[in-house]
Structure formats: C-alpha cells, structure tokens
Design an enzyme around this catalytic site. Sequence first.
Site, mmCIF file in Angstrom:
data_model
loop_
_atom_site.group_PDB
_atom_site.id
_atom_site.type_symbol
_atom_site.label_atom_id
_atom_site.label_comp_id
_atom_site.label_asym_id
_atom_site.label_seq_id
_atom_site.Cartn_x
_atom_site.Cartn_y
_atom_site.Cartn_z
ATOM 1 N N GLY A 167 17.969 5.671 -30.789
ATOM 2 C CA GLY A 167 18.487 4.978 -31.975
ATOM 3 C C GLY A 167 17.430 4.095 -32.617
ATOM 4 O O GLY A 167 17.612 3.602 -33.726
ATOM 5 N N LYS A 179 -1.505 3.901 -24.305
ATOM 6 C CA LYS A 179 -1.483 5.077 -23.424
ATOM 7 C C LYS A 179 -2.166 4.782 -22.098
ATOM 8 O O LYS A 179 -3.170 4.069 -22.051
ATOM 9 C CB LYS A 179 -2.209 6.261 -24.094
ATOM 10 C CG LYS A 179 -1.788 6.503 -25.524
ATOM 11 C CD LYS A 179 -2.379 7.780 -26.107
ATOM 12 C CE LYS A 179 -2.141 7.848 -27.600
ATOM 13 N NZ LYS A 179 -3.128 7.135 -28.412
ATOM 14 N N PRO A 194 8.263 3.969 -37.864
ATOM 15 C CA PRO A 194 7.660 4.388 -39.136
ATOM 16 C C PRO A 194 7.111 5.818 -39.038
ATOM 17 O O PRO A 194 6.505 6.193 -38.033
ATOM 18 C CB PRO A 194 6.524 3.383 -39.341
ATOM 19 C CG PRO A 194 6.948 2.163 -38.580
ATOM 20 C CD PRO A 194 7.680 2.700 -37.378
ATOM 21 N N HIS A 202 -1.419 9.690 -21.306
ATOM 22 C CA HIS A 202 -2.358 10.224 -22.304
ATOM 23 C C HIS A 202 -2.627 11.723 -22.115
ATOM 24 O O HIS A 202 -2.619 12.499 -23.054
ATOM 25 C CB HIS A 202 -3.662 9.425 -22.219
ATOM 26 C CG HIS A 202 -4.449 9.400 -23.480
ATOM 27 N ND1 HIS A 202 -5.200 8.314 -23.881
ATOM 28 C CD2 HIS A 202 -4.620 10.333 -24.430
ATOM 29 C CE1 HIS A 202 -5.779 8.586 -25.028
ATOM 30 N NE2 HIS A 202 -5.467 9.808 -25.386
ATOM 31 N N ASP A 205 -1.333 3.395 -33.353
ATOM 32 C CA ASP A 205 -1.456 4.255 -32.174
ATOM 33 C C ASP A 205 -2.708 3.850 -31.391
ATOM 34 O O ASP A 205 -3.823 4.184 -31.775
ATOM 35 C CB ASP A 205 -1.571 5.723 -32.607
ATOM 36 C CG ASP A 205 -1.691 6.658 -31.424
ATOM 37 O OD1 ASP A 205 -0.661 6.958 -30.794
ATOM 38 O OD2 ASP A 205 -2.834 7.081 -31.095
ATOM 39 N N GLY A 261 1.633 6.457 -38.689
ATOM 40 C CA GLY A 261 0.978 5.378 -37.953
ATOM 41 C C GLY A 261 -0.508 5.439 -38.217
ATOM 42 O O GLY A 261 -1.024 6.452 -38.705
ATOM 43 N N GLY A 272 -4.061 5.773 -36.598
ATOM 44 C CA GLY A 272 -4.811 6.086 -35.377
ATOM 45 C C GLY A 272 -5.895 5.049 -35.170
ATOM 46 O O GLY A 272 -6.387 4.463 -36.137
ATOM 47 N N TYR A 282 -9.648 3.983 -25.707
ATOM 48 C CA TYR A 282 -10.372 3.839 -26.973
ATOM 49 C C TYR A 282 -11.307 2.618 -26.942
ATOM 50 O O TYR A 282 -12.137 2.439 -27.830
ATOM 51 C CB TYR A 282 -9.409 3.756 -28.171
ATOM 52 C CG TYR A 282 -8.504 4.960 -28.342
ATOM 53 C CD1 TYR A 282 -8.805 6.182 -27.735
ATOM 54 C CD2 TYR A 282 -7.344 4.892 -29.096
ATOM 55 C CE1 TYR A 282 -7.970 7.287 -27.874
ATOM 56 C CE2 TYR A 282 -6.507 5.998 -29.248
ATOM 57 C CZ TYR A 282 -6.823 7.189 -28.624
ATOM 58 O OH TYR A 282 -5.987 8.274 -28.767
HETATM 59 N N1 NAP Z 1 -3.027 11.705 -27.651
HETATM 60 C C1 NAP Z 1 -4.252 12.166 -27.724
HETATM 61 O O1 NAP Z 1 -4.800 12.749 -26.770
HETATM 62 C C2 NAP Z 1 -5.017 12.005 -29.001
HETATM 63 C C3 NAP Z 1 -6.122 12.859 -29.255
HETATM 64 C C4 NAP Z 1 -6.812 12.693 -30.448
HETATM 65 C C5 NAP Z 1 -6.426 11.700 -31.353
HETATM 66 N N2 NAP Z 1 -5.365 10.875 -31.075
HETATM 67 C C6 NAP Z 1 -4.923 9.828 -32.034
HETATM 68 O O2 NAP Z 1 -4.820 10.416 -33.318
HETATM 69 C C7 NAP Z 1 -5.601 9.674 -34.261
HETATM 70 C C8 NAP Z 1 -6.069 10.574 -35.356
HETATM 71 O O3 NAP Z 1 -6.898 11.624 -34.895
HETATM 72 P P1 NAP Z 1 -8.407 11.793 -35.367
HETATM 73 O O4 NAP Z 1 -8.973 10.456 -35.676
HETATM 74 O O5 NAP Z 1 -9.111 12.624 -34.372
HETATM 75 O O6 NAP Z 1 -8.300 12.723 -36.668
HETATM 76 P P2 NAP Z 1 -7.782 12.576 -38.158
HETATM 77 O O7 NAP Z 1 -6.882 11.428 -38.314
HETATM 78 O O8 NAP Z 1 -7.297 13.933 -38.550
HETATM 79 O O9 NAP Z 1 -9.147 12.339 -38.969
HETATM 80 C C9 NAP Z 1 -9.770 11.082 -39.083
HETATM 81 C C10 NAP Z 1 -10.982 11.212 -39.998
HETATM 82 O O10 NAP Z 1 -10.552 11.603 -41.308
HETATM 83 C C11 NAP Z 1 -11.076 10.720 -42.301
HETATM 84 N N3 NAP Z 1 -10.009 10.477 -43.284
HETATM 85 C C12 NAP Z 1 -8.789 9.938 -43.028
HETATM 86 N N4 NAP Z 1 -8.048 9.896 -44.141
HETATM 87 C C13 NAP Z 1 -8.807 10.422 -45.133
HETATM 88 C C14 NAP Z 1 -8.598 10.645 -46.518
HETATM 89 N N5 NAP Z 1 -7.424 10.311 -47.114
HETATM 90 N N6 NAP Z 1 -9.605 11.183 -47.246
HETATM 91 C C15 NAP Z 1 -10.759 11.526 -46.645
HETATM 92 N N7 NAP Z 1 -11.039 11.335 -45.343
HETATM 93 C C16 NAP Z 1 -10.055 10.789 -44.592
HETATM 94 C C17 NAP Z 1 -11.446 9.450 -41.575
HETATM 95 O O11 NAP Z 1 -12.540 8.863 -42.243
HETATM 96 P P3 NAP Z 1 -12.531 7.329 -42.753
HETATM 97 O O12 NAP Z 1 -12.440 6.484 -41.536
HETATM 98 O O13 NAP Z 1 -13.858 7.231 -43.439
HETATM 99 O O14 NAP Z 1 -11.371 7.133 -43.683
HETATM 100 C C18 NAP Z 1 -11.808 9.966 -40.174
HETATM 101 O O15 NAP Z 1 -13.163 10.345 -40.130
HETATM 102 C C19 NAP Z 1 -6.685 9.043 -33.381
HETATM 103 O O16 NAP Z 1 -7.326 7.949 -33.997
HETATM 104 C C20 NAP Z 1 -5.884 8.651 -32.164
HETATM 105 O O17 NAP Z 1 -5.161 7.454 -32.405
HETATM 106 C C21 NAP Z 1 -4.644 11.039 -29.925
#
Ligand code: NAP
Length: 342
Positions: free
Chosen positions: A25, A95, A29, A128, A62, A32, A34, A67
């Site tokens: 329940g 995580k 948002p 994680h 997140d 989120g 990252g 990290y």
């Molecule tokens: N549970 C897990 O095992 C796991 C694994 C991987 C990731 N994660 C989580 O997921 C989050 C996101 O994943 P991710 O960081 O790998 O990939 P992502 O969010 O797909 O990509 C992030 C990248 O995209 C750029 N970006 C974001 N918005 C943009 C936009 N509107 N226009 C142009 N470029 C843009 C960012 O650059 P700028 O900073 O320059 O904007 C950054 O370099 C992580 O930070 C983490 O919290 C969790």
Amino acid sequence: MNLATENALTPINSDLIPQRTLASGARIPAIGLGTFGSDHVSAAEVAEAVKVAAAVGYRHFDCASVYGNEREIGAALEAIMKSGIKREELWITSKLWNDKHGEDDVIASCRQSLADLGLEYLDLYLVHWPFPNFHPPGCDVSSRSPDAKPYIHENYMKTWRKMEELVDMGLVRHIGTSNMTIPKLQMVLRDARIKPAVNEMELHPHFQQPEFFQFVVENGIQPVGYCPIGSPGRPERDRTPEDTSPTQDPVILNIAKSHGIHPASVCIKWAVQRGQIPIPFSIHHYRANLESTVGDPLTDKEMRQIAAIDRNCRLIKGQVFLWKEDQSWEALWDMDGSITPP
Ligand SMILES: NC(=O)c1ccc[n+]([C@@H]2O[C@H](COP(=O)([O-])OP(=O)(O)OC[C@H]3O[C@@H](n4cnc5c(N)ncnc54)[C@H](OP(=O)(O)O)[C@@H]3O)[C@@H](O)[C@H]2O)c1
C-alpha cells in the site's frame, strides 16, 4: 550559469510526479535518481546532484553501500531535510553488498548504511546481487573472487531471513531483490515470510525482459529498472563490442524528434508508461529526466513501436561474479529457465 544552477532554478512540483503503489500500500515515486558514479563521477558530485535534484522535485534516491558515496549523500539528505522536505516525503533505497551476505553481517551492514545516510530507517533495502561474490571496486572484467560461489538457495534464504528481521526491527520498511532471474525468484517467493516488494533489474528499450517483467508484475512485485537510458557512462569493464545503445536507435530518435525531446527522455517516458520505475543516473540532465514523467505522454503507437525494438541486449553482464574460470556470463542469468548448477 552552470548546469546545476540552471537545473535548480525551475523546480517541478513533486505532487505532479507519478507514483506507484506497492503491495504493502506504500506509495513510491515512479522515477528515482540513480547514484552510482560508474567509477568516474566523484562522491561529492553525486551528493551535489542529489541535493539539487531534491530542490528540483526528486524524492526517490537509489543508493548502495558499494557505490562508496553514502556518507556524502547522507550530508546531502541532511541539507534536504533542513530545507523543509520531510523524511516521510523521501524514498531512500540502499543495498546489501555481496561480501555482507553472512548472517552476522546483514544487520550490521544495514546499520552502517543508515549511519552513513544519517537516517533512522530505509524505505527499501535490496540484496544487490544473489551471489556472495566480492570483487574489489573498479577491478578488471576477468577478475574472479577465489571463494566465489554460485547461487545457493539455502544460503540466499539465510540472508533473506536477516532482511526480514530488519523489517521486524523497523530499520527498513520494505525489502527487495536485484539481479535475479525467474527460477531464483520463484524459489524466494516460495520460501519468503516477507515477499520482495520490488525487483531491481536492467530495463531499457534494447533490454525489455518481457517474460521476467510479466512474472514480476504478476507476483505483485514492482519492477525497478536500472540503466534506463542504456548506461552511456558505464565503466569500461561493462562494455562489449555487441552492446547496442537505445538512445541511438532510429525508432527512439524519430519519436524524440516528433516530441522535440532528447532520446533519453523517450526512454524515461517509455519506462514510466510501461510500469517500471526508472532510476536514471545523472549529474547534468536530472531535471529533464524528471520532467519527462510529467505530461506529453507517448502514444499507444509509439509504445508499440518501442516494444518492437527489443534486442535482448544485456549491458550489465556481471562477469566478475562468475564462480568458474571458464564460464561465460550467461551462467549468471539462468538462460535455459533453470538455476545454473554449481
Ligand atoms: N541493482 C544493480 O545492480 C544496479 C546496476 C546498475 C545500475 N544501478 C542503478 O541504476 C542507476 C542508473 O544506471 P546507470 O547509471 O548505469 O545508467 P543510466 O541511468 O541509463 O545512464 C546514466 C548516464 O546517462 C547520462 N544521462 C542521463 N540522463 C540523460 C539525458 N537526459 N540526456 C543525456 N544524457 C543523460 C548520464 O550523464 P550525466 O550525468 O552527464 O547527465 C550518465 O552518464 C545507477 O546509478 C544505480 O543507482 C543498479
């Protein structure tokens, strides 16, 4: 004017940001921020983005101990709450890292994250990865932990019992899984006293995981999608020549053009409208990503066009968690529908 200042000048009313309702329940948002700096964005830069993102309207962050920036984010959260945003308006995820699956480590590790983040409780605590396999931050893709293990359900459930205890203790409101597969999650659902509230998984237009997505939703679990725009900034170790980029896909580019928005915004809109919670990382474009969730939705036709460009292209393959030298990353993901044997 720098981008951070520009971002801060035009907040989006956080009441307009879509939310999802979990099985409990609770409302979360539907987007989120990252916070994994992919080994090249400093803890200070991420913390600054968290602070300004809250001023812009983000309420969901997140985080993860691995990290390496929870202490800096904790200082940002303190500033956010001093600015008048109440704790209960925020959704904070952390995580449990792979080297803390031991029964004596789970509660201590959660307490450490709470201390670093300066919080009395977490809204969500995830396991994680379903492997207790440690690798040093920033290590090479061929690196293997000498005591690496496959998924052993009995061991995972020992960790999960401690996660359940965290809920009983009031230290976390929800618990969840990450980097799972259908057969692993089936076993956890069978044996859990407190079922996972969410499953965090890679989800973007080139990796839609339709079967797993449906399984998660049908079991009352909220999918949270990482790498929602194809993780253009991911570390070198997470890149292979076969990888594709959703933000360069002609279908995404065409839709972006017709809406007058960045291809990344199309990925965010698609994610929210499909029903997963995207958690894009950004220190520069976070306002645009938040704005993508408000108004100007994709049409049904555009949603169908994006559904048709899935390439089954997993970007985060997890090679460093393999437990045998000669294994390929597919072994981590139970490709034939059953848990890969030891
Ligand atoms: N549970 C897990 O095992 C796991 C694994 C991987 C990731 N994660 C989580 O997921 C989050 C996101 O994943 P991710 O960081 O790998 O990939 P992502 O969010 O797909 O990509 C992030 C990248 O995209 C750029 N970006 C974001 N918005 C943009 C936009 N509107 N226009 C142009 N470029 C843009 C960012 O650059 P700028 O900073 O320059 O904007 C950054 O370099 C992580 O930070 C983490 O919290 C969790």
